[in-house]
Design a protein around this motif. Structure first.
Motif, PDB file in Angstrom:
ATOM      1  N   UNK A 239      32.628  29.251 132.186  1.00  0.00           N
ATOM      2  CA  UNK A 239      33.259  27.982 131.809  1.00  0.00           C
ATOM      3  C   UNK A 239      34.489  28.276 130.967  1.00  0.00           C
ATOM      4  N   UNK A 240      34.359  29.238 130.076  1.00  0.00           N
ATOM      5  CA  UNK A 240      35.474  29.760 129.287  1.00  0.00           C
ATOM      6  C   UNK A 240      35.422  31.284 129.356  1.00  0.00           C
ATOM      7  N   UNK A 241      36.489  31.915 128.937  1.00  0.00           N
ATOM      8  CA  UNK A 241      36.477  33.361 128.804  1.00  0.00           C
ATOM      9  C   UNK A 241      35.840  33.757 127.487  1.00  0.00           C
ATOM     10  N   UNK A 242      35.300  34.953 127.435  1.00  0.00           N
ATOM     11  CA  UNK A 242      34.829  35.534 126.178  1.00  0.00           C
ATOM     12  C   UNK A 242      35.356  36.963 126.110  1.00  0.00           C
ATOM     13  N   UNK A 243      35.510  37.475 124.906  1.00  0.00           N
ATOM     14  CA  UNK A 243      36.020  38.836 124.796  1.00  0.00           C
ATOM     15  C   UNK A 243      34.917  39.866 124.964  1.00  0.00           C
ATOM     16  N   UNK A 244      33.679  39.508 124.583  1.00  0.00           N
ATOM     17  CA  UNK A 244      32.566  40.462 124.647  1.00  0.00           C
ATOM     18  C   UNK A 244      31.304  39.733 124.209  1.00  0.00           C
ATOM     19  N   UNK A 245      30.192  40.455 124.306  1.00  0.00           N
ATOM     20  CA  UNK A 245      28.931  39.985 123.730  1.00  0.00           C
ATOM     21  C   UNK A 245      28.583  40.933 122.588  1.00  0.00           C
ATOM     22  N   UNK A 246      29.237  40.748 121.445  1.00  0.00           N
ATOM     23  CA  UNK A 246      29.091  41.741 120.372  1.00  0.00           C
ATOM     24  C   UNK A 246      27.700  41.746 119.758  1.00  0.00           C
ATOM     25  N   UNK A 247      27.132  42.945 119.657  1.00  0.00           N
ATOM     26  CA  UNK A 247      25.845  43.114 119.009  1.00  0.00           C
ATOM     27  C   UNK A 247      26.023  43.616 117.590  1.00  0.00           C
ATOM     28  N   UNK A 248      24.935  44.064 116.969  1.00  0.00           N
ATOM     29  CA  UNK A 248      25.030  44.592 115.603  1.00  0.00           C
ATOM     30  C   UNK A 248      26.002  45.766 115.536  1.00  0.00           C
ATOM     31  N   UNK A 249      26.656  45.888 114.399  1.00  0.00           N
ATOM     32  CA  UNK A 249      27.656  46.936 114.227  1.00  0.00           C
ATOM     33  C   UNK A 249      27.003  48.312 114.173  1.00  0.00           C
ATOM     34  N   UNK A 250      27.795  49.331 114.455  1.00  0.00           N
ATOM     35  CA  UNK A 250      27.263  50.691 114.520  1.00  0.00           C
ATOM     36  C   UNK A 250      28.358  51.699 114.178  1.00  0.00           C
ATOM     37  N   UNK A 251      27.936  52.783 113.587  1.00  0.00           N
ATOM     38  CA  UNK A 251      28.872  53.875 113.320  1.00  0.00           C
ATOM     39  C   UNK A 251      28.192  55.192 113.640  1.00  0.00           C
ATOM     40  N   UNK A 252      28.973  56.108 114.187  1.00  0.00           N
ATOM     41  CA  UNK A 252      28.490  57.450 114.470  1.00  0.00           C
ATOM     42  C   UNK A 252      29.471  58.422 113.839  1.00  0.00           C
ATOM     43  N   UNK A 253      28.953  59.286 112.980  1.00  0.00           N
ATOM     44  CA  UNK A 253      29.770  60.267 112.277  1.00  0.00           C
ATOM     45  C   UNK A 253      29.483  61.653 112.852  1.00  0.00           C
ATOM     46  N   UNK A 254      30.535  62.360 113.200  1.00  0.00           N
ATOM     47  CA  UNK A 254      30.409  63.785 113.536  1.00  0.00           C
ATOM     48  C   UNK A 254      30.984  64.572 112.366  1.00  0.00           C
ATOM     49  N   UNK A 255      30.180  65.450 111.791  1.00  0.00           N
ATOM     50  CA  UNK A 255      30.611  66.202 110.609  1.00  0.00           C
ATOM     51  C   UNK A 255      30.206  67.659 110.747  1.00  0.00           C
ATOM     52  N   UNK A 256      31.002  68.517 110.125  1.00  0.00           N
ATOM     53  CA  UNK A 256      30.677  69.944 110.112  1.00  0.00           C
ATOM     54  C   UNK A 256      30.520  70.419 108.675  1.00  0.00           C
ATOM     55  N   UNK A 257      30.435  71.727 108.496  1.00  0.00           N
ATOM     56  CA  UNK A 257      30.181  72.288 107.162  1.00  0.00           C
ATOM     57  C   UNK A 257      31.294  71.985 106.173  1.00  0.00           C
ATOM     58  N   UNK A 258      32.496  71.619 106.649  1.00  0.00           N
ATOM     59  CA  UNK A 258      33.607  71.318 105.756  1.00  0.00           C
ATOM     60  C   UNK A 258      33.514  69.925 105.148  1.00  0.00           C
TER      61      UNK A 258
END
Length: 447
Positions: A239-258
């Motif tokens: 009926x209208x456009x939507x940009x997305x079906x946003x769910x709960x926020x999320x973050x993924x961190x890649x880290x090394x010894x530094x």
């Protein structure tokens, strides 16, 4: 309790890295009880949303008032006068007003780089091209109630304004005191929003999708929201456009010894304090994993409530630290997971940008952290969640513009491409299509 460490990648893939289909969301029993109390029947969230959407479509403003009273205990006017928005902006403390103005400046500067123009190519066979035109009216949903988010208004409104959208309409739920959050009203005034409505939940989405006597029908709805908002956006799509079906926020961190474990923990918790958020660290360094686990526990103790409870639930139930053999594996896992936010806290992060295939946004290094992106870095913080970064993008100028194809061919083109069009029509069994080509080719031959 603190964030768990997963030594076995296969276990992590079956648990915290697993992407459950949208329809497999576990609905708390308390939520089902609340729905039963308000609706008088044992309904699923989707069934409850369908009932609201159908009612708003059929009864318009009367349904909006009924549902606002029943769900938000709000009986005030549906529309917030723009004078209140202007007054809210004028009365805002100077620091917050300056932050809003800086965010608008940075968002505008970033999104202006995304603009593309109409084009027409003329040649011996006529002309082909495309017309790029902005949407006329866009609806923005801004979460409110206990957690109003003026930044989300800015991160939707400014790309839309840059795109040239003529009219912006905002729906945001009233707070518990019955008023709309003044910072949201101030942001609306600063962003040039045309109309603001004190409406939340599925009823707000339905109102913008179908239109009522008070709420204008929009061409597209953007913005994050709770489960009921997302289900309502899914119900009205088409009926209208939507940009997305946003769910709960999320973050993924890649880290090394530094990486500094204090900063890794801080970045994880910054996202974890959102309701139902996910916060995951992937690292090949066992010592760093242990340090981040300890640091996360320490920082959790320093958070106030209810932030601490939400963050604890996120890192213990939907988060974790995943040990991998090397950074190569870390990026393979990250691309499988397709996170909303991918933070690279590694030595020389620029070396690894080319390994990223799926992410809403990539944040390089300890001084380019995700919270800056939430507010003032420049890109919109409305990003794909739930693994949809495999095929979707953050909100951008193209979300608010459409392309119209332009075809202006002549007889020269007809002679060259007409036979192929007729042959393809024959192959598809579409005789009238083929005839429309051949009658023109016959007339062309007679001239």
């Amino acid at each position: 309790m603190t964030i768990p460490i997963f030594d076995d990648l296969s276990v992590a893939r079956r648990t915290i890295l697993r992407r459950a289909p949208f329809d497999e969301i576990d609905v708390p029993v308390t939520l089902l009880h609340a729905i039963e109390q308000r609706f008088g029947a044992r309904l699923t969230p989707a069934e409850a949303v369908d009932r609201i959407v159908r009612d708003v479509r059929e009864r318009g403003d009367d349904a909006l008032r009924d549902w606002s009273q029943r769900l938000d205990d709000y009986a005030g006017p549906l529309e917030v006068p723009l004078e209140r928005c202007t007054a809210a902006l004028a009365s805002l403390d100077s620091d917050l007003r300056g932050a809003i103005e800086l965010a608008i400046h940075e968002l505008t500067r970033f999104h202006q780089r995304q603009l593309r123009t109409s084009w027409i190519e003329f040649g011996a066979e006529g002309a082909l091209g495309q017309i790029v035109t902005p949407l006329q009216r866009v609806g923005i949903y801004v979460p409110g109630g206990a957690a109003p988010l003026p930044s989300s208004l800015l991160h939707a409104a400014i790309p839309a304004r840059v795109a040239g959208v003529e009219e912006l309409v905002v729906c945001t739920p009233p707070q518990r005191n019955g008023d709309v959050d003044p910072a949201v009203l101030a942001a609306a005034a600063a962003a040039g929003v045309a109309r603001v409505f004190a409406l939340g939940g599925a009823q707000a989405i339905a109102a913008m999708a179908y239109g009522t006597s008070s709420v204008p029908r929009v061409d597209k709805i953007v913005g994050p929201g709770n489960l009921f908002v997302v289900l309502a956006k899914r119900a009205v799509y088409g009926v209208v456009g939507i940009e997305a079906l946003p769910g709960p926020t999320e973050t993924l961190v890649i880290a090394d010894a530094h990486a500094d474990p204090r900063l890794v923990a801080a970045d994880l918790l910054a996202q974890a304090e959102h309701v139902l958020a996910s916060a995951i660290l992937i690292t090949p360094d066992r010592a760093l994993a242990a340090q981040v686990q300890t640091e996360a526990a320490r920082q959790l103790e320093a958070l106030p409530e209810p932030n601490a409870a939400a963050a604890t639930a996120a890192v213990t139930g939907r988060g974790g630290i995943v040990l991998v053999p090397d950074l190569e594996t870390a990026f393979e896992v990250a691309n499988e997971y397709a996170p909303e936010h991918l933070c690279l806290l590694v030595d020389d992060p620029w070396r690894y940008v080319g390994k990223v295939r799926n992410a809403g946004g990539v944040f390089l290094g300890e001084r380019s952290f995700e919270v800056l992106g939430d507010y003032v870095a420049g890109p919109s913080h409305i990003m794909p969640t739930g693994g949809t970064a495999r095929f979707a993008s953050p909100v951008n100028v193209d979300d608010f513009r459409k392309v119209i194809s332009l075809v202006a061919l002549n007889d020269t083109a007809l002679r060259r491409i007409g036979p192929a069009a007729a042959r393809l029509a024959d192959a598809e069994g579409l005789a009238a299509h083929a005839a429309a080509v051949r009658v023109r080719m016959e007339l062309n031959a007679e001239d």
